[in-house]
Design a protein around this motif. Structure first.
Motif, PDB file in Angstrom:
ATOM      1  N   ASP A  60       0.830  -1.212   0.000  1.00 25.30           N
ATOM      2  CA  ASP A  60       0.000   0.000   0.000  1.00 25.30           C
ATOM      3  C   ASP A  60       0.860   1.256   0.000  1.00 25.30           C
ATOM      4  O   ASP A  60       0.587   2.210  -0.721  1.00 25.30           O
ATOM      5  CB  ASP A  60      -0.941   0.010   1.205  1.00 25.30           C
ATOM      6  N   ASN A  61       1.899   1.275   0.823  1.00 26.69           N
ATOM      7  CA  ASN A  61       2.764   2.455   0.901  1.00 26.69           C
ATOM      8  C   ASN A  61       3.492   2.693  -0.413  1.00 26.69           C
ATOM      9  O   ASN A  61       3.578   3.832  -0.872  1.00 26.69           O
ATOM     10  CB  ASN A  61       3.794   2.299   2.019  1.00 26.69           C
ATOM     11  N   ASN A  62       4.005   1.635  -1.004  1.00 33.23           N
ATOM     12  CA  ASN A  62       4.797   1.796  -2.225  1.00 33.23           C
ATOM     13  C   ASN A  62       3.944   2.158  -3.434  1.00 33.23           C
ATOM     14  O   ASN A  62       4.458   2.664  -4.419  1.00 33.23           O
ATOM     15  CB  ASN A  62       5.622   0.546  -2.495  1.00 33.23           C
ATOM     16  N   LYS A  63       2.612   1.908  -3.356  1.00 32.87           N
ATOM     17  CA  LYS A  63       1.722   2.312  -4.446  1.00 32.87           C
ATOM     18  C   LYS A  63       1.478   3.812  -4.415  1.00 32.87           C
ATOM     19  O   LYS A  63       1.243   4.423  -5.439  1.00 32.87           O
ATOM     20  CB  LYS A  63       0.374   1.591  -4.330  1.00 32.87           C
ATOM     21  N   LYS A  64       1.505   4.389  -3.226  1.00 35.21           N
ATOM     22  CA  LYS A  64       1.231   5.819  -3.084  1.00 35.21           C
ATOM     23  C   LYS A  64       2.452   6.611  -3.512  1.00 35.21           C
ATOM     24  O   LYS A  64       3.574   6.267  -3.204  1.00 35.21           O
ATOM     25  CB  LYS A  64       0.891   6.143  -1.625  1.00 35.21           C
ATOM     26  N   ARG A  65       2.188   7.692  -4.200  1.00 32.82           N
ATOM     27  CA  ARG A  65       3.295   8.497  -4.679  1.00 32.82           C
ATOM     28  C   ARG A  65       3.473   9.770  -3.856  1.00 32.82           C
ATOM     29  O   ARG A  65       4.458  10.451  -3.971  1.00 32.82           O
ATOM     30  CB  ARG A  65       3.059   8.869  -6.137  1.00 32.82           C
ATOM     31  N   SER A  66       2.482  10.100  -3.027  1.00 31.28           N
ATOM     32  CA  SER A  66       2.562  11.371  -2.327  1.00 31.28           C
ATOM     33  C   SER A  66       2.430  11.213  -0.822  1.00 31.28           C
ATOM     34  O   SER A  66       1.839  12.044  -0.160  1.00 31.28           O
ATOM     35  CB  SER A  66       1.469  12.308  -2.854  1.00 31.28           C
ATOM     36  N   GLY A  68       4.862  11.190   1.342  1.00 32.88           N
ATOM     37  CA  GLY A  68       5.907  11.871   2.074  1.00 32.88           C
ATOM     38  C   GLY A  68       6.932  10.888   2.604  1.00 32.88           C
ATOM     39  O   GLY A  68       7.989  11.261   3.069  1.00 32.88           O
ATOM     40  N   ARG A  69       6.569   9.619   2.541  1.00 28.64           N
ATOM     41  CA  ARG A  69       7.500   8.578   2.979  1.00 28.64           C
ATOM     42  C   ARG A  69       8.179   8.000   1.747  1.00 28.64           C
ATOM     43  O   ARG A  69       7.635   7.992   0.662  1.00 28.64           O
ATOM     44  CB  ARG A  69       6.745   7.467   3.699  1.00 28.64           C
ATOM     45  N   GLY A  70       9.343   7.513   1.942  1.00 28.44           N
ATOM     46  CA  GLY A  70      10.057   6.900   0.835  1.00 28.44           C
ATOM     47  C   GLY A  70       9.602   5.478   0.600  1.00 28.44           C
ATOM     48  O   GLY A  70       8.721   4.955   1.270  1.00 28.44           O
ATOM     49  N   HIS A  71      10.211   4.857  -0.355  1.00 26.13           N
ATOM     50  CA  HIS A  71       9.948   3.464  -0.687  1.00 26.13           C
ATOM     51  C   HIS A  71      10.407   2.596   0.481  1.00 26.13           C
ATOM     52  O   HIS A  71      11.521   2.734   0.962  1.00 26.13           O
ATOM     53  CB  HIS A  71      10.710   3.106  -1.972  1.00 26.13           C
ATOM     54  N   ILE A  72       9.544   1.695   0.962  1.00 24.11           N
ATOM     55  CA  ILE A  72       9.886   0.836   2.093  1.00 24.11           C
ATOM     56  C   ILE A  72      10.424  -0.491   1.574  1.00 24.11           C
ATOM     57  O   ILE A  72       9.858  -1.079   0.667  1.00 24.11           O
ATOM     58  CB  ILE A  72       8.651   0.578   2.984  1.00 24.11           C
ATOM     59  N   SER A  73      11.488  -0.959   2.166  1.00 20.67           N
ATOM     60  CA  SER A  73      12.007  -2.278   1.808  1.00 20.67           C
ATOM     61  C   SER A  73      11.928  -3.174   3.042  1.00 20.67           C
ATOM     62  O   SER A  73      11.865  -2.702   4.178  1.00 20.67           O
ATOM     63  CB  SER A  73      13.444  -2.173   1.308  1.00 20.67           C
ATOM     64  N   TRP A  74      11.938  -4.486   2.793  1.00 18.93           N
ATOM     65  CA  TRP A  74      11.798  -5.480   3.863  1.00 18.93           C
ATOM     66  C   TRP A  74      12.523  -6.729   3.395  1.00 18.93           C
ATOM     67  O   TRP A  74      12.370  -7.139   2.238  1.00 18.93           O
ATOM     68  CB  TRP A  74      10.315  -5.714   4.095  1.00 18.93           C
ATOM     69  N   GLU A  75      13.263  -7.338   4.261  1.00 21.97           N
ATOM     70  CA  GLU A  75      14.087  -8.469   3.845  1.00 21.97           C
ATOM     71  C   GLU A  75      13.286  -9.657   3.314  1.00 21.97           C
ATOM     72  O   GLU A  75      13.790 -10.451   2.535  1.00 21.97           O
ATOM     73  CB  GLU A  75      15.004  -8.928   4.982  1.00 21.97           C
TER      74      GLU A  75
END
Length: 180
Positions: A60-66, A68-75
């Motif tokens: 959900d976070n990575n789909k949003k472009r605005s 204010g948070r960056g791209h989240i990564s997870w191992e």
């Protein structure tokens, strides 16, 4: 990774309503115990649910472009992606676009279907075209249903009042009968 591998082996069985999930978690627990991990089935179930939540949150976070948070990564993201790409409880088939991607011929991409009708004006969040018409139809139907519901509640109220009246009359008759 062992946990996810064991879950993936049984993924189809987890979707089968005839198979007890507790039994599957116990099988995974035994496999992990062989590798030196001391866990129980309930903990494994909760762990997977939490990991699914994390995965969905990242999607959900990575789909949003605005945001204010960056791209989240997870191992575990890539591994989860392999396992749950087709899981409808996590992945949503189509999303609403805020910009037009149609060609002049209005050719639709396979798999998008009516979702492309839900385009919005990129300068505002107001619906346009077919979406506005569908919203109007939806709202009209919703109002009709609410009116029907209100009428039913009124009927129930009248019925209850009539029932209460009958009960009061019965009570009065019993009182008269007992006082004779």
């Amino acid at each position: 990774m062992l946990f996810l591998a064991e879950y993936e082996k049984r993924k189809d069985m987890f979707r089968n309503p005839k198979i007890k999930k507790k039994k599957l978690w116990e099988e995974i627990r035994r496999e992990m115990l062989k590798q030196g991990y001391k866990v129980d089935g309930t903990t494994l179930d909760r762990k997977l649910r939490n990991m699914k939540g994390t995965y969905k949150g990242i999607i959900d976070n990575n789909k949003k472009r605005s945001t204010g948070r960056g791209h989240i990564s997870w191992e575990y993201y890539n591994r989860f992606n392999e396992i749950f790409t087709e899981d409808k409880t996590i992945n949503i088939d189509c999303t609403v676009s805020s910009f037009q991607t149609q060609s002049d011929d209005d050719v639709r991409s396979p798999g998008l279907g009516a979702a492309q009708d839900f385009e919005q004006d990129s300068r505002s969040n107001t619906p346009t075209g077919p979406q506005k018409k569908r919203l109007d139809v939806f709202r009209k139907r919703q109002l009709e249903l609410e009116e029907e519901k209100l009428e039913e509640v009124k009927k129930i109220r009248v019925s209850l009042e009539e029932y209460n009246k009958i009960q009061r009359e019965k009570l009065e008759l019993f009182k008269k009968y007992l006082n004779l």
